[in-house]
Enzyme design. Structure first.
Site, short mmCIF file in Angstrom:
data_model
loop_
_atom_site.label_atom_id
_atom_site.label_comp_id
_atom_site.label_asym_id
_atom_site.label_seq_id
_atom_site.Cartn_x
_atom_site.Cartn_y
_atom_site.Cartn_z
CG ASP A 88 -0.17 3.23 4.09
OD1 ASP A 88 -0.19 3.99 3.11
OD2 ASP A 88 -1.18 2.77 4.61
CB CYS A 95 -0.95 0.01 1.20
SG CYS A 95 -0.11 0.08 2.78
CB CYS A 144 -4.77 3.41 6.03
SG CYS A 144 -4.44 2.06 7.17
CB CYS A 157 -3.36 -1.37 8.91
SG CYS A 157 -4.26 -1.53 7.36
FE1 FES Z 1 -1.53 0.56 4.38
FE2 FES Z 1 -3.36 0.23 6.23
S1 FES Z 1 -3.67 0.26 4.12
S2 FES Z 1 -1.22 0.30 6.48
#
Ligand code: FES
Length: 150
Positions: free
Chosen positions: A36, A34, A59, A103
């Site tokens: 992140d 993702c 997120c 996450c």
């Molecule tokens: Fe990337 Fe939650 S979608 S950490």
């Protein structure tokens, strides 16, 4: 409602956000899927995590779990912080939707990475103490949706 009241509270008003100027351990981990990123700062004095903060490009679930995780390890000995699992953080938040459980792994890994950095700065090899940072407990349960990057 998908998210618990506690998740919403920590997402809307996260605790311990920002850079810790006098941190003596900093860990950064990323979620390749993702994209992140989470950075965790700890200040350790006499084996106790006296202060902790985090910053994330992540997120809402990652923000809420980091906020809760920092609350849980603040004032704790390193040995206790190392025992903190993403599952325990999720439980403290009264749960997360299954698709968002991965996450929470970011927070657990960021804490471990910060502790490993602290040991390295002390000239101590962190691997036997902190273990393998790449491990992702959620992978075993959600191999399809896990995005810890492994
Ligand atoms: Fe990337 Fe939650 S979608 S950490």
């Amino acid at each position: 409602m998908l998210y618990s009241a506690k998740v919403m509270e920590h997402f809307a008003n996260p605790h311990n956000v920002g850079e810790l100027k006098d941190a003596n351990g900093v860990g950064e981990v990323g979620n390749q899927k993702c994209g992140d990123i989470m950075k965790m700062y700890i200040k350790v004095e006499n084996g106790i995590i006296t202060d902790v903060s985090f910053m994330t490009f992540g997120c809402g679930a990652a923000i809420a779990t980091s906020s809760m995780a920092t609350d849980l390890i603040k004032g704790q000995p390193i040995t206790e912080a190392l025992k903190l699992t993403n599952r325990a953080v999720v439980e403290a938040l009264d749960g997360l939707p299954p698709v968002k459980v991965h996450c929470s792994v970011l927070a657990e890994q960021a804490i471990k990475a910060a502790i490993a950095d602290y040991y390295r700065r002390q000239g101590i090899d962190p691997t036997p103490i902190v273990g393998d940072l790449g491990e992702c407990e959620a992978c075993a349960h959600e191999s399809e949706s896990c995005s810890c990057g492994e």
